[in-house]
Design a protein around this motif. Structure first.
Motif, PDB file in Angstrom:
ATOM      1  N   ILE A 118       0.835  -1.180   0.000  1.00 18.31           N
ATOM      2  CA  ILE A 118       0.000   0.000   0.000  1.00 18.31           C
ATOM      3  C   ILE A 118       0.881   1.247   0.000  1.00 18.31           C
ATOM      4  O   ILE A 118       2.068   1.180   0.301  1.00 18.31           O
ATOM      5  N   CYS A 119       0.276   2.367  -0.354  1.00 16.22           N
ATOM      6  CA  CYS A 119       1.001   3.631  -0.369  1.00 16.22           C
ATOM      7  C   CYS A 119       1.094   4.204   1.041  1.00 16.22           C
ATOM      8  O   CYS A 119       0.155   4.074   1.828  1.00 16.22           O
ATOM      9  N   ILE A 120       2.194   4.847   1.332  1.00 16.17           N
ATOM     10  CA  ILE A 120       2.412   5.356   2.684  1.00 16.17           C
ATOM     11  C   ILE A 120       1.425   6.474   3.032  1.00 16.17           C
ATOM     12  O   ILE A 120       1.093   6.684   4.186  1.00 16.17           O
ATOM     13  N   ASN A 121       0.942   7.164   2.014  1.00 15.51           N
ATOM     14  CA  ASN A 121       0.004   8.260   2.266  1.00 15.51           C
ATOM     15  C   ASN A 121      -1.440   7.847   2.009  1.00 15.51           C
ATOM     16  O   ASN A 121      -2.307   8.692   1.768  1.00 15.51           O
ATOM     17  N   LEU A 122      -1.719   6.557   2.059  1.00 18.58           N
ATOM     18  CA  LEU A 122      -3.066   6.043   1.844  1.00 18.58           C
ATOM     19  C   LEU A 122      -4.017   6.465   2.950  1.00 18.58           C
ATOM     20  O   LEU A 122      -5.210   6.634   2.741  1.00 18.58           O
ATOM     21  N   GLY A 123      -3.517   6.644   4.150  1.00 15.13           N
ATOM     22  CA  GLY A 123      -4.358   6.869   5.320  1.00 15.13           C
ATOM     23  C   GLY A 123      -4.450   5.590   6.124  1.00 15.13           C
ATOM     24  O   GLY A 123      -3.876   4.550   5.758  1.00 15.13           O
ATOM     25  N   VAL A 124      -5.198   5.625   7.227  1.00 14.69           N
ATOM     26  CA  VAL A 124      -5.283   4.442   8.082  1.00 14.69           C
ATOM     27  C   VAL A 124      -6.014   3.319   7.355  1.00 14.69           C
ATOM     28  O   VAL A 124      -6.933   3.544   6.566  1.00 14.69           O
ATOM     29  N   LEU A 125      -5.594   2.095   7.646  1.00 11.42           N
ATOM     30  CA  LEU A 125      -6.159   0.903   7.020  1.00 11.42           C
ATOM     31  C   LEU A 125      -6.744   0.000   8.094  1.00 11.42           C
ATOM     32  O   LEU A 125      -6.060  -0.362   9.054  1.00 11.42           O
ATOM     33  N   GLN A 126      -8.006  -0.358   7.925  1.00 16.99           N
ATOM     34  CA  GLN A 126      -8.640  -1.307   8.840  1.00 16.99           C
ATOM     35  C   GLN A 126      -8.338  -2.720   8.360  1.00 16.99           C
ATOM     36  O   GLN A 126      -8.758  -3.124   7.277  1.00 16.99           O
ATOM     37  N   LEU A 127      -7.562  -3.465   9.150  1.00 18.16           N
ATOM     38  CA  LEU A 127      -7.236  -4.827   8.779  1.00 18.16           C
ATOM     39  C   LEU A 127      -8.493  -5.691   8.821  1.00 18.16           C
ATOM     40  O   LEU A 127      -9.375  -5.493   9.659  1.00 18.16           O
ATOM     41  N   SER A 128      -8.562  -6.652   7.916  1.00 20.81           N
ATOM     42  CA  SER A 128      -9.749  -7.515   7.839  1.00 20.81           C
ATOM     43  C   SER A 128      -9.324  -8.916   7.407  1.00 20.81           C
ATOM     44  O   SER A 128      -8.172  -9.151   7.024  1.00 20.81           O
ATOM     45  N   GLY A 129     -10.300  -9.844   7.479  1.00 26.49           N
ATOM     46  CA  GLY A 129     -10.033 -11.204   7.048  1.00 26.49           C
ATOM     47  C   GLY A 129      -9.390 -12.083   8.101  1.00 26.49           C
ATOM     48  O   GLY A 129      -9.021 -13.222   7.816  1.00 26.49           O
ATOM     49  N   PHE A 130      -9.254 -11.599   9.334  1.00 25.00           N
ATOM     50  CA  PHE A 130      -8.629 -12.398  10.391  1.00 25.00           C
ATOM     51  C   PHE A 130      -9.722 -13.017  11.281  1.00 25.00           C
ATOM     52  O   PHE A 130     -10.831 -12.492  11.396  1.00 25.00           O
ATOM     53  N   ILE A 131      -9.382 -14.159  11.854  1.00 26.36           N
ATOM     54  CA  ILE A 131     -10.306 -14.828  12.783  1.00 26.36           C
ATOM     55  C   ILE A 131      -9.523 -15.270  14.024  1.00 26.36           C
ATOM     56  O   ILE A 131      -8.350 -15.632  13.914  1.00 26.36           O
ATOM     57  N   PRO A 132     -10.188 -15.248  15.173  1.00 28.09           N
ATOM     58  CA  PRO A 132     -11.518 -14.674  15.402  1.00 28.09           C
ATOM     59  C   PRO A 132     -11.503 -13.154  15.207  1.00 28.09           C
ATOM     60  O   PRO A 132     -10.470 -12.515  15.371  1.00 28.09           O
ATOM     61  N   VAL A 133     -12.652 -12.604  14.868  1.00 29.56           N
ATOM     62  CA  VAL A 133     -12.715 -11.194  14.503  1.00 29.56           C
ATOM     63  C   VAL A 133     -12.664 -10.279  15.717  1.00 29.56           C
ATOM     64  O   VAL A 133     -12.540  -9.065  15.567  1.00 29.56           O
TER      65      VAL A 133
END
Length: 199
Positions: free
Chosen positions: A1-16
């Motif tokens: 990802i780009c460093i200036n993308l902004g915050v990223l919400q991680l997803s796809g992990f379990i348990p959520v």
């Protein structure tokens, strides 16, 4: 990802829920919020941990943060009727310039097109791999042309120092030509004529 993308919400992990994220750039350990600007460029390993004691398990993932050092170069100062200024000192090359007075996106600035004042010029570089956009800017000051004005000295005699009082409003470096071959770069100089005449 780009460093200036902004915050990223991680997803796809379990348990959520109920686990904890750790690693460089994690700004919310319980929900899995990743900030690439905090992490910095490069491969960033992240760990998701769930449980405690002997029942603790974890897994890892990595995010590659694309960061290109960008520098639009030093600020500039020019005069209103100067020739077009080719901007230099910026990196990386291959980006585009925009802003008042830019007549070529490769980095050519025309002061008369921008006008007197302080202008913000923006340099943008698009990373060719993931199309990340990086930006920086400089300030260009366009000064008006100086208007010379000085107090007319009175008639005098040869070999007598005559004061020349600079009354110009501008702060540019003055250059005096006394008409007899003598010159000065002082603001308000004294000059002595060695012969009679009108100068």
């Amino acid at each position: 990802i780009c460093i200036n993308l902004g915050v990223l919400q991680l997803s796809g992990f379990i348990p959520v829920s109920g686990g904890t994220w750790s690693g460089s750039g994690i700004s919310n350990a319980s929900t899995g919020v990743f900030n690439p600007e905090i992490a910095g460029g490069g491969l960033q390993p992240l760990v998701y941990t769930f449980g405690t004691g002997n029942c603790q398990v974890w897994d890892t993932t990595s995010i590659y943060v694309i960061s290109v050092p960008i520098d639009a170069g030093p600020d500039k100062v020019t005069c209103l009727n100067d020739a077009p200024l080719t901007l230099t000192g910026f990196q990386p090359s291959g980006g585009v310039w925009s802003g008042s007075g830019i007549i070529q996106s490769s980095g050519v600035f025309k002061a008369s097109a921008a006008g007197v004042g302080t202008h913000t010029l923006r340099y943008q570089y698009n990373d060719p791999i993931l199309d990340c956009i990086f930006k920086d800017s400089i300030q260009v000051i366009v000064n008006p042309m100086p208007e010379s004005n000085f107090a007319q000295p009175s008639n005098s005699c040869i070999d007598v120092q005559i004061p020349f009082l600079n009354q110009s409003a501008s702060t540019f470096m003055p250059f005096w030509n006394f008409g007899d071959g003598g010159t000065s770069t002082l603001s308000s100089p004294m000059h002595t004529y060695s012969d009679t005449g009108t100068y």
